[in-house]
Design a protein around this motif. Structure first.
Motif, PDB file in Angstrom:
ATOM      1  N   ARG A   1       0.829  -1.204   0.000  1.00 53.70           N
ATOM      2  CA  ARG A   1       0.000   0.000   0.000  1.00 53.70           C
ATOM      3  C   ARG A   1       0.867   1.259   0.000  1.00 53.70           C
ATOM      4  O   ARG A   1       0.570   2.239  -0.699  1.00 53.70           O
ATOM      5  N   THR A   2       1.933   1.227   0.783  1.00 56.69           N
ATOM      6  CA  THR A   2       2.823   2.386   0.871  1.00 56.69           C
ATOM      7  C   THR A   2       3.511   2.649  -0.456  1.00 56.69           C
ATOM      8  O   THR A   2       3.586   3.792  -0.923  1.00 56.69           O
ATOM      9  N   ALA A   3       4.021   1.586  -1.081  1.00 53.45           N
ATOM     10  CA  ALA A   3       4.711   1.745  -2.362  1.00 53.45           C
ATOM     11  C   ALA A   3       3.765   2.267  -3.442  1.00 53.45           C
ATOM     12  O   ALA A   3       4.133   3.136  -4.244  1.00 53.45           O
ATOM     13  N   ARG A   4       2.552   1.750  -3.453  1.00 55.46           N
ATOM     14  CA  ARG A   4       1.588   2.199  -4.468  1.00 55.46           C
ATOM     15  C   ARG A   4       1.224   3.667  -4.287  1.00 55.46           C
ATOM     16  O   ARG A   4       0.961   4.377  -5.258  1.00 55.46           O
ATOM     17  N   ALA A   5       1.198   4.112  -3.031  1.00 58.49           N
ATOM     18  CA  ALA A   5       0.810   5.500  -2.752  1.00 58.49           C
ATOM     19  C   ALA A   5       1.972   6.477  -2.850  1.00 58.49           C
ATOM     20  O   ALA A   5       1.747   7.690  -2.846  1.00 58.49           O
ATOM     21  N   ALA A   6       3.203   5.961  -2.935  1.00 51.97           N
ATOM     22  CA  ALA A   6       4.368   6.850  -2.944  1.00 51.97           C
ATOM     23  C   ALA A   6       4.306   7.802  -4.132  1.00 51.97           C
ATOM     24  O   ALA A   6       4.296   7.365  -5.287  1.00 51.97           O
ATOM     25  N   PRO A   7       4.276   9.115  -3.890  1.00 49.91           N
ATOM     26  CA  PRO A   7       4.218  10.057  -5.014  1.00 49.91           C
ATOM     27  C   PRO A   7       5.529  10.075  -5.783  1.00 49.91           C
ATOM     28  O   PRO A   7       6.599   9.846  -5.221  1.00 49.91           O
ATOM     29  N   ALA A   8       5.434  10.343  -7.071  1.00 51.93           N
ATOM     30  CA  ALA A   8       6.628  10.359  -7.911  1.00 51.93           C
ATOM     31  C   ALA A   8       7.425  11.640  -7.750  1.00 51.93           C
ATOM     32  O   ALA A   8       8.629  11.649  -7.981  1.00 51.93           O
ATOM     33  N   ALA A   9       6.762  12.730  -7.349  1.00 54.25           N
ATOM     34  CA  ALA A   9       7.425  14.025  -7.263  1.00 54.25           C
ATOM     35  C   ALA A   9       7.960  14.269  -5.861  1.00 54.25           C
ATOM     36  O   ALA A   9       7.241  14.109  -4.871  1.00 54.25           O
ATOM     37  N   ALA A  10       9.229  14.662  -5.765  1.00 51.69           N
ATOM     38  CA  ALA A  10       9.831  14.971  -4.469  1.00 51.69           C
ATOM     39  C   ALA A  10       9.139  16.173  -3.845  1.00 51.69           C
ATOM     40  O   ALA A  10       8.738  17.112  -4.540  1.00 51.69           O
ATOM     41  N   GLY A  11       8.998  16.133  -2.516  1.00 50.51           N
ATOM     42  CA  GLY A  11       8.363  17.229  -1.808  1.00 50.51           C
ATOM     43  C   GLY A  11       6.856  17.183  -1.830  1.00 50.51           C
ATOM     44  O   GLY A  11       6.195  18.183  -1.554  1.00 50.51           O
ATOM     45  N   THR A  12       6.286  16.021  -2.184  1.00 52.09           N
ATOM     46  CA  THR A  12       4.837  15.874  -2.200  1.00 52.09           C
ATOM     47  C   THR A  12       4.436  14.697  -1.338  1.00 52.09           C
ATOM     48  O   THR A  12       5.262  13.842  -0.971  1.00 52.09           O
ATOM     49  N   GLU A  13       3.154  14.626  -0.998  1.00 47.78           N
ATOM     50  CA  GLU A  13       2.641  13.530  -0.181  1.00 47.78           C
ATOM     51  C   GLU A  13       1.309  13.059  -0.728  1.00 47.78           C
ATOM     52  O   GLU A  13       0.615  13.794  -1.446  1.00 47.78           O
ATOM     53  N   THR A  14       0.957  11.836  -0.386  1.00 47.58           N
ATOM     54  CA  THR A  14      -0.332  11.264  -0.746  1.00 47.58           C
ATOM     55  C   THR A  14      -1.028  10.812   0.527  1.00 47.58           C
ATOM     56  O   THR A  14      -0.460  10.029   1.300  1.00 47.58           O
ATOM     57  N   ASP A  15      -2.227  11.314   0.760  1.00 47.13           N
ATOM     58  CA  ASP A  15      -3.061  10.840   1.865  1.00 47.13           C
ATOM     59  C   ASP A  15      -3.923   9.714   1.320  1.00 47.13           C
ATOM     60  O   ASP A  15      -4.760   9.938   0.443  1.00 47.13           O
ATOM     61  N   THR A  16      -3.698   8.499   1.808  1.00 50.73           N
ATOM     62  CA  THR A  16      -4.404   7.341   1.257  1.00 50.73           C
ATOM     63  C   THR A  16      -5.855   7.275   1.695  1.00 50.73           C
ATOM     64  O   THR A  16      -6.626   6.491   1.139  1.00 50.73           O
ATOM     65  N   GLY A  17      -6.223   8.061   2.724  1.00 52.46           N
ATOM     66  CA  GLY A  17      -7.575   7.987   3.234  1.00 52.46           C
ATOM     67  C   GLY A  17      -7.830   6.747   4.069  1.00 52.46           C
ATOM     68  O   GLY A  17      -8.976   6.433   4.402  1.00 52.46           O
ATOM     69  N   THR A  18      -6.751   6.037   4.414  1.00 47.92           N
ATOM     70  CA  THR A  18      -6.859   4.833   5.233  1.00 47.92           C
ATOM     71  C   THR A  18      -5.963   4.982   6.456  1.00 47.92           C
ATOM     72  O   THR A  18      -5.225   5.960   6.592  1.00 47.92           O
ATOM     73  N   THR A  19      -6.018   4.012   7.344  1.00 54.83           N
ATOM     74  CA  THR A  19      -5.169   4.016   8.527  1.00 54.83           C
ATOM     75  C   THR A  19      -4.272   2.781   8.532  1.00 54.83           C
ATOM     76  O   THR A  19      -4.535   1.805   7.822  1.00 54.83           O
ATOM     77  N   ALA A  20      -3.216   2.842   9.333  1.00 51.09           N
ATOM     78  CA  ALA A  20      -2.282   1.722   9.432  1.00 51.09           C
ATOM     79  C   ALA A  20      -1.554   1.795  10.758  1.00 51.09           C
ATOM     80  O   ALA A  20      -1.432   2.859  11.357  1.00 51.09           O
ATOM     81  N   SER A  21      -1.060   0.654  11.207  1.00 54.64           N
ATOM     82  CA  SER A  21      -0.237   0.584  12.414  1.00 54.64           C
ATOM     83  C   SER A  21       1.151   0.114  12.038  1.00 54.64           C
ATOM     84  O   SER A  21       1.314  -0.870  11.304  1.00 54.64           O
ATOM     85  N   ALA A  22       2.169   0.797  12.568  1.00 59.72           N
ATOM     86  CA  ALA A  22       3.545   0.386  12.315  1.00 59.72           C
ATOM     87  C   ALA A  22       3.848  -0.972  12.908  1.00 59.72           C
ATOM     88  O   ALA A  22       4.850  -1.599  12.547  1.00 59.72           O
ATOM     89  N   ALA A  23       3.000  -1.466  13.802  1.00 54.04           N
ATOM     90  CA  ALA A  23       3.190  -2.808  14.367  1.00 54.04           C
ATOM     91  C   ALA A  23       3.157  -3.866  13.271  1.00 54.04           C
ATOM     92  O   ALA A  23       3.761  -4.941  13.411  1.00 54.04           O
ATOM     93  N   ASP A  24       2.458  -3.573  12.164  1.00 55.83           N
ATOM     94  CA  ASP A  24       2.395  -4.538  11.058  1.00 55.83           C
ATOM     95  C   ASP A  24       3.738  -4.716  10.365  1.00 55.83           C
ATOM     96  O   ASP A  24       3.901  -5.638   9.563  1.00 55.83           O
ATOM     97  N   LEU A  25       4.696  -3.825  10.642  1.00 54.62           N
ATOM     98  CA  LEU A  25       6.020  -3.937  10.031  1.00 54.62           C
ATOM     99  C   LEU A  25       6.921  -4.911  10.776  1.00 54.62           C
ATOM    100  O   LEU A  25       7.966  -5.306  10.257  1.00 54.62           O
ATOM    101  N   LEU A  26       6.539  -5.298  11.982  1.00 48.58           N
ATOM    102  CA  LEU A  26       7.387  -6.151  12.803  1.00 48.58           C
ATOM    103  C   LEU A  26       7.202  -7.613  12.421  1.00 48.58           C
ATOM    104  O   LEU A  26       6.135  -8.015  11.937  1.00 48.58           O
ATOM    105  N   PRO A  27       8.223  -8.448  12.636  1.00 51.92           N
ATOM    106  CA  PRO A  27       8.114  -9.862  12.285  1.00 51.92           C
ATOM    107  C   PRO A  27       6.947 -10.536  12.989  1.00 51.92           C
ATOM    108  O   PRO A  27       6.632 -10.229  14.145  1.00 51.92           O
ATOM    109  N   THR A  28       6.297 -11.460  12.302  1.00 51.84           N
ATOM    110  CA  THR A  28       5.187 -12.209  12.877  1.00 51.84           C
ATOM    111  C   THR A  28       5.655 -12.992  14.098  1.00 51.84           C
ATOM    112  O   THR A  28       6.747 -13.541  14.118  1.00 51.84           O
ATOM    113  N   GLY A  29       4.792 -13.018  15.114  1.00 53.25           N
ATOM    114  CA  GLY A  29       5.135 -13.789  16.314  1.00 53.25           C
ATOM    115  C   GLY A  29       5.599 -12.931  17.461  1.00 53.25           C
ATOM    116  O   GLY A  29       5.728 -13.414  18.581  1.00 53.25           O
TER     117      GLY A  29
END
Length: 306
Positions: A198-226
Protein backbone atom coordinates in the motif's frame (compact mmCIF):
# COMPACT_ATOMS: atom_id res chain seq x y z
CA UNK A 1 13.81 -7.08 -11.59
CA UNK A 2 15.97 -9.72 -13.28
CA UNK A 3 19.43 -10.16 -11.81
CA UNK A 4 20.70 -10.91 -15.31
CA UNK A 5 20.26 -7.29 -16.45
CA UNK A 6 23.42 -5.20 -16.60
CA UNK A 7 23.57 -2.24 -14.21
CA UNK A 8 23.26 0.17 -17.16
CA UNK A 9 20.24 -1.71 -18.50
CA UNK A 10 18.74 -1.86 -15.01
CA UNK A 11 19.08 1.91 -14.66
CA UNK A 12 17.50 2.48 -18.07
CA UNK A 13 14.54 0.22 -17.28
CA UNK A 14 14.00 1.80 -13.89
CA UNK A 15 14.35 5.33 -15.27
CA UNK A 16 11.68 4.58 -17.84
CA UNK A 17 9.49 3.02 -15.16
CA UNK A 18 9.98 6.08 -12.95
CA UNK A 19 8.93 8.37 -15.79
CA UNK A 20 5.78 6.32 -16.31
CA UNK A 21 5.10 6.31 -12.60
CA UNK A 22 5.44 10.11 -12.48
CA UNK A 23 2.85 10.48 -15.22
CA UNK A 24 0.44 8.04 -13.60
CA UNK A 25 0.65 9.68 -10.18
CA UNK A 26 0.83 13.30 -11.29
CA UNK A 27 -2.69 14.02 -10.06
CA UNK A 28 -2.37 12.19 -6.74
CA UNK A 29 0.35 13.93 -4.69
CA UNK A 30 -0.33 16.98 -2.53
CA UNK A 31 2.58 19.43 -2.09
CA UNK A 32 4.17 19.52 1.34
CA UNK A 33 6.23 22.35 2.76
CA UNK A 34 9.17 20.22 3.87
CA UNK A 35 10.10 16.96 5.52
CA UNK A 36 8.48 16.47 8.94
CA UNK A 37 10.29 18.83 11.31
CA UNK A 38 12.40 16.97 13.82
CA UNK A 39 11.37 13.59 12.37
CA UNK A 40 13.08 12.99 9.04
CA UNK A 41 16.51 11.43 8.77
CA UNK A 42 17.02 13.52 5.63
CA UNK A 43 18.96 16.77 5.61
CA UNK A 44 15.68 18.69 5.66
CA UNK A 45 15.50 17.93 9.38
CA UNK A 46 18.62 20.02 9.95
CA UNK A 47 18.15 22.99 7.61
CA UNK A 48 15.64 24.67 5.34
CA UNK A 49 15.42 23.72 1.65
CA UNK A 50 17.31 26.85 0.51
CA UNK A 51 20.42 25.99 2.54
CA UNK A 52 20.67 22.24 1.98
CA UNK A 53 23.15 21.21 -0.73
CA UNK A 54 22.03 18.72 -3.33
CA UNK A 55 23.09 15.17 -2.47
CA UNK A 56 22.38 11.67 -3.69
CA UNK A 57 23.04 8.04 -2.81
CA UNK A 58 24.90 7.38 -6.09
CA UNK A 59 28.52 6.53 -5.18
CA UNK A 60 29.67 7.52 -8.68
CA UNK A 61 28.57 11.15 -8.31
CA UNK A 62 30.43 14.05 -6.73
CA UNK A 63 27.46 14.59 -4.40
CA UNK A 64 27.35 10.90 -3.45
CA UNK A 65 28.04 9.33 -0.02
CA UNK A 66 31.85 9.62 -0.19
CA UNK A 67 31.49 13.40 -0.60
CA UNK A 68 28.68 14.25 1.85
CA UNK A 69 31.10 15.51 4.52
CA UNK A 70 32.62 18.03 2.08
CA UNK A 71 29.34 19.46 0.76
CA UNK A 72 28.84 21.68 3.82
CA UNK A 73 30.59 22.04 7.20
CA UNK A 74 27.28 21.11 8.84
CA UNK A 75 27.74 17.56 7.52
CA UNK A 76 31.28 17.02 8.77
CA UNK A 77 30.03 14.09 10.87
CA UNK A 78 29.45 12.13 7.64
CA UNK A 79 33.23 11.76 7.33
CA UNK A 80 33.64 10.17 10.76
CA UNK A 81 35.08 6.70 11.18
CA UNK A 82 34.00 4.29 13.86
CA UNK A 83 30.82 6.20 14.78
CA UNK A 84 28.75 6.04 11.58
CA UNK A 85 25.96 3.78 10.28
CA UNK A 86 25.16 1.41 8.65
CA UNK A 87 27.57 -1.40 9.50
CA UNK A 88 28.03 -5.08 8.78
CA UNK A 89 26.51 -7.11 11.62
CA UNK A 90 27.30 -10.59 12.86
CA UNK A 91 25.79 -12.46 15.79
CA UNK A 92 26.94 -9.89 18.33
CA UNK A 93 27.84 -10.52 21.96
CA UNK A 94 25.01 -11.85 24.08
CA UNK A 95 24.14 -9.45 26.89
CA UNK A 96 21.50 -8.90 29.58
CA UNK A 97 19.29 -6.47 27.66
CA UNK A 98 15.62 -5.61 28.26
CA UNK A 99 12.69 -6.67 26.13
CA UNK A 100 11.42 -4.05 23.71
CA UNK A 101 7.77 -3.07 24.00
CA UNK A 102 6.31 -1.37 20.96
CA UNK A 103 2.83 0.13 21.07
CA UNK A 104 1.85 1.56 17.69
CA UNK A 105 -1.84 2.53 17.32
CA UNK A 106 -3.47 2.95 13.94
CA UNK A 107 -2.98 6.39 12.41
CA UNK A 108 -3.75 7.93 9.00
CA UNK A 109 -1.50 6.48 6.29
CA UNK A 110 0.14 9.47 4.60
CA UNK A 111 3.09 8.72 2.28
CA UNK A 112 5.76 11.33 1.47
CA UNK A 113 8.47 11.50 -1.16
CA UNK A 114 11.29 13.46 0.53
CA UNK A 115 13.57 13.24 -2.50
CA UNK A 116 15.76 10.69 -0.70
CA UNK A 117 13.36 8.22 0.98
CA UNK A 118 9.72 7.19 0.89
CA UNK A 119 8.47 8.16 4.35
CA UNK A 120 5.36 7.72 6.48
CA UNK A 121 5.17 10.50 9.11
CA UNK A 122 3.21 10.04 12.31
CA UNK A 123 0.66 12.77 13.10
CA UNK A 124 1.35 15.33 15.81
CA UNK A 125 0.12 13.91 19.08
CA UNK A 126 0.30 10.31 17.88
CA UNK A 127 0.88 7.96 20.80
CA UNK A 128 3.11 5.33 19.19
CA UNK A 129 5.90 4.39 21.59
CA UNK A 130 8.89 2.09 21.98
CA UNK A 131 10.03 1.22 25.50
CA UNK A 132 13.67 0.24 25.95
CA UNK A 133 14.32 -0.50 29.61
CA UNK A 134 13.47 2.67 31.52
CA UNK A 135 13.34 4.91 28.43
CA UNK A 136 10.24 5.56 26.36
CA UNK A 137 10.72 6.77 22.78
CA UNK A 138 7.93 8.22 20.62
CA UNK A 139 7.59 7.05 17.02
CA UNK A 140 7.89 10.08 14.74
CA UNK A 141 8.12 8.46 11.31
CA UNK A 142 9.13 5.36 9.39
CA UNK A 143 10.72 5.10 5.97
CA UNK A 144 12.27 2.54 3.63
CA UNK A 145 15.60 1.94 1.92
CA UNK A 146 16.11 -0.35 -1.09
CA UNK A 147 18.24 -2.41 -0.81
CA UNK A 148 19.02 -2.77 2.90
CA UNK A 149 21.63 -0.55 4.53
CA UNK A 150 22.81 -2.98 7.20
CA UNK A 151 24.25 -6.33 6.18
CA UNK A 152 23.57 -9.27 8.49
CA UNK A 153 25.92 -12.27 8.47
CA UNK A 154 27.09 -11.34 4.98
CA UNK A 155 23.59 -10.97 3.52
CA UNK A 156 22.22 -7.72 2.11
CA UNK A 157 18.43 -7.76 2.15
CA UNK A 158 16.07 -6.41 -0.51
CA UNK A 159 14.75 -3.67 1.80
CA UNK A 160 15.26 -2.10 5.20
CA UNK A 161 12.54 -0.30 7.14
CA UNK A 162 13.58 2.33 9.70
CA UNK A 163 11.18 3.22 12.50
CA UNK A 164 12.57 6.48 13.89
CA UNK A 165 11.87 7.37 17.53
CA UNK A 166 12.74 10.25 19.85
CA UNK A 167 12.70 10.42 23.64
CA UNK A 168 11.78 13.44 25.77
CA UNK A 169 15.40 14.64 25.66
CA UNK A 170 15.63 14.47 21.88
CA UNK A 171 17.72 11.29 21.75
CA UNK A 172 17.08 9.09 18.71
CA UNK A 173 16.47 5.35 18.55
CA UNK A 174 15.95 3.60 15.21
CA UNK A 175 14.29 0.19 15.06
CA UNK A 176 15.45 -1.46 11.82
CA UNK A 177 13.46 -4.25 10.16
CA UNK A 178 15.09 -6.23 7.33
CA UNK A 179 12.97 -7.54 4.46
CA UNK A 180 13.52 -10.08 1.72
CA UNK A 181 11.40 -10.87 -1.34
CA UNK A 182 8.92 -13.71 -0.87
CA UNK A 183 8.38 -16.44 -3.40
CA UNK A 184 5.62 -15.59 -5.90
CA UNK A 185 2.29 -16.10 -4.18
CA UNK A 186 4.04 -16.92 -0.92
CA UNK A 187 3.30 -13.79 1.12
CA UNK A 188 0.04 -12.81 2.83
CA UNK A 189 -2.30 -10.15 1.51
CA UNK A 190 -2.23 -8.34 4.84
CA UNK A 191 0.41 -7.79 7.49
CA UNK A 192 3.84 -6.48 6.58
CA UNK A 193 3.66 -7.24 2.86
CA UNK A 194 0.24 -5.64 2.59
CA UNK A 195 1.25 -2.41 4.36
CA UNK A 196 4.44 -2.06 2.33
CA UNK A 197 2.54 -2.71 -0.89
CA UNK A 198 0.00 0.00 0.00
CA UNK A 199 2.82 2.39 0.87
CA UNK A 200 4.71 1.75 -2.36
CA UNK A 201 1.59 2.20 -4.47
CA UNK A 202 0.81 5.50 -2.75
CA UNK A 203 4.37 6.85 -2.94
CA UNK A 204 4.22 10.06 -5.01
CA UNK A 205 6.63 10.36 -7.91
CA UNK A 206 7.42 14.03 -7.26
CA UNK A 207 9.83 14.97 -4.47
CA UNK A 208 8.36 17.23 -1.81
CA UNK A 209 4.84 15.87 -2.20
CA UNK A 210 2.64 13.53 -0.18
CA UNK A 211 -0.33 11.26 -0.75
CA UNK A 212 -3.06 10.84 1.87
CA UNK A 213 -4.40 7.34 1.26
CA UNK A 214 -7.57 7.99 3.23
CA UNK A 215 -6.86 4.83 5.23
CA UNK A 216 -5.17 4.02 8.53
CA UNK A 217 -2.28 1.72 9.43
CA UNK A 218 -0.24 0.58 12.41
CA UNK A 219 3.55 0.39 12.31
CA UNK A 220 3.19 -2.81 14.37
CA UNK A 221 2.39 -4.54 11.06
CA UNK A 222 6.02 -3.94 10.03
CA UNK A 223 7.39 -6.15 12.80
CA UNK A 224 8.11 -9.86 12.29
CA UNK A 225 5.19 -12.21 12.88
CA UNK A 226 5.14 -13.79 16.31
CA UNK A 227 6.22 -10.75 18.31
CA UNK A 228 3.78 -9.39 20.81
CA UNK A 229 1.24 -10.18 23.50
CA UNK A 230 -2.22 -8.59 23.27
CA UNK A 231 -1.94 -6.84 26.65
CA UNK A 232 1.51 -5.40 26.00
CA UNK A 233 1.54 -4.48 22.33
CA UNK A 234 4.45 -5.92 20.36
CA UNK A 235 7.11 -7.46 22.60
CA UNK A 236 10.47 -7.97 20.90
CA UNK A 237 12.81 -10.42 22.60
CA UNK A 238 15.50 -10.85 19.91
CA UNK A 239 17.53 -7.95 18.56
CA UNK A 240 21.01 -6.56 17.94
CA UNK A 241 21.97 -3.10 19.17
CA UNK A 242 24.89 -0.69 18.79
CA UNK A 243 25.61 3.04 18.86
CA UNK A 244 25.77 4.79 15.50
CA UNK A 245 24.46 7.65 13.42
CA UNK A 246 21.78 8.73 11.01
CA UNK A 247 22.46 7.17 7.61
CA UNK A 248 21.74 10.34 5.64
CA UNK A 249 23.11 13.88 6.03
CA UNK A 250 23.80 15.39 8.52
CA UNK A 251 24.85 11.90 9.76
CA UNK A 252 24.21 12.92 13.38
CA UNK A 253 25.83 10.57 15.89
CA UNK A 254 24.51 9.30 19.22
CA UNK A 255 21.77 7.18 17.62
CA UNK A 256 20.78 3.90 19.29
CA UNK A 257 20.34 1.29 16.57
CA UNK A 258 18.13 -1.74 17.24
CA UNK A 259 18.20 -4.23 14.36
CA UNK A 260 15.82 -7.19 14.31
CA UNK A 261 17.60 -10.33 13.07
CA UNK A 262 14.34 -11.99 11.99
CA UNK A 263 13.44 -10.69 8.52
CA UNK A 264 9.99 -10.02 7.15
CA UNK A 265 8.78 -10.82 3.63
CA UNK A 266 7.69 -8.39 0.94
CA UNK A 267 6.42 -8.76 -2.61
CA UNK A 268 8.81 -8.40 -5.54
CA UNK A 269 6.54 -5.79 -7.14
CA UNK A 270 6.74 -3.62 -4.03
CA UNK A 271 10.54 -3.61 -4.11
CA UNK A 272 10.64 -2.88 -7.83
CA UNK A 273 8.17 0.00 -7.50
CA UNK A 274 10.23 1.56 -4.69
CA UNK A 275 13.40 1.28 -6.81
CA UNK A 276 11.51 3.10 -9.57
CA UNK A 277 10.55 5.93 -7.21
CA UNK A 278 14.17 6.23 -6.03
CA UNK A 279 15.37 6.35 -9.64
CA UNK A 280 13.17 9.41 -10.12
CA UNK A 281 14.55 11.36 -7.14
CA UNK A 282 16.06 14.74 -8.11
CA UNK A 283 19.65 14.30 -9.26
CA UNK A 284 19.57 10.49 -9.09
CA UNK A 285 19.25 10.30 -12.89
CA UNK A 286 17.94 6.75 -12.87
CA UNK A 287 20.13 5.46 -10.02
CA UNK A 288 17.70 3.05 -8.31
CA UNK A 289 19.18 2.55 -4.82
CA UNK A 290 19.03 4.68 -1.67
CA UNK A 291 21.26 2.78 0.74
CA UNK A 292 24.39 4.32 2.25
CA UNK A 293 27.54 2.18 1.86
CA UNK A 294 28.74 0.24 4.90
CA UNK A 295 30.78 2.18 7.45
CA UNK A 296 33.63 0.79 9.59
CA UNK A 297 32.51 -0.58 12.94
CA UNK A 298 35.74 0.54 14.60
CA UNK A 299 35.92 -0.13 18.33
CA UNK A 300 32.14 -0.31 18.77
CA UNK A 301 30.58 -3.50 20.09
CA UNK A 302 27.35 -5.02 18.82
CA UNK A 303 25.26 -6.55 21.60
CA UNK A 304 22.59 -9.23 21.21
CA UNK A 305 19.45 -10.14 23.11
CA UNK A 306 18.06 -13.60 22.53
Amino acid sequence: MSRHLSRRARRSVLAAWAAGLAAALAAAPVPIAAAAAGASTSAAAAAGPATVPAWTHDPARTDGPAHWASLTPDWAACGGEGDQSPVALGNGRRAALPELRADYPRVPLVVENTGHVVEVPQPDGAQGTLRFGGTTYRLVQWHVHVPSEHVLNGHRYAMEIHLVHRDSNGATAVLAVLADVARPGGYPLGGTAGLLRRTARAAPAAAGTETDTGTTASAADLLPTGTGRPTDGAVVTRYLTYGGSLTTPPCTTGVRWIVLPTPVLVGAGTVERLHAVVAGFPGYDGYPDNNRPLQPLGSREVLRRG
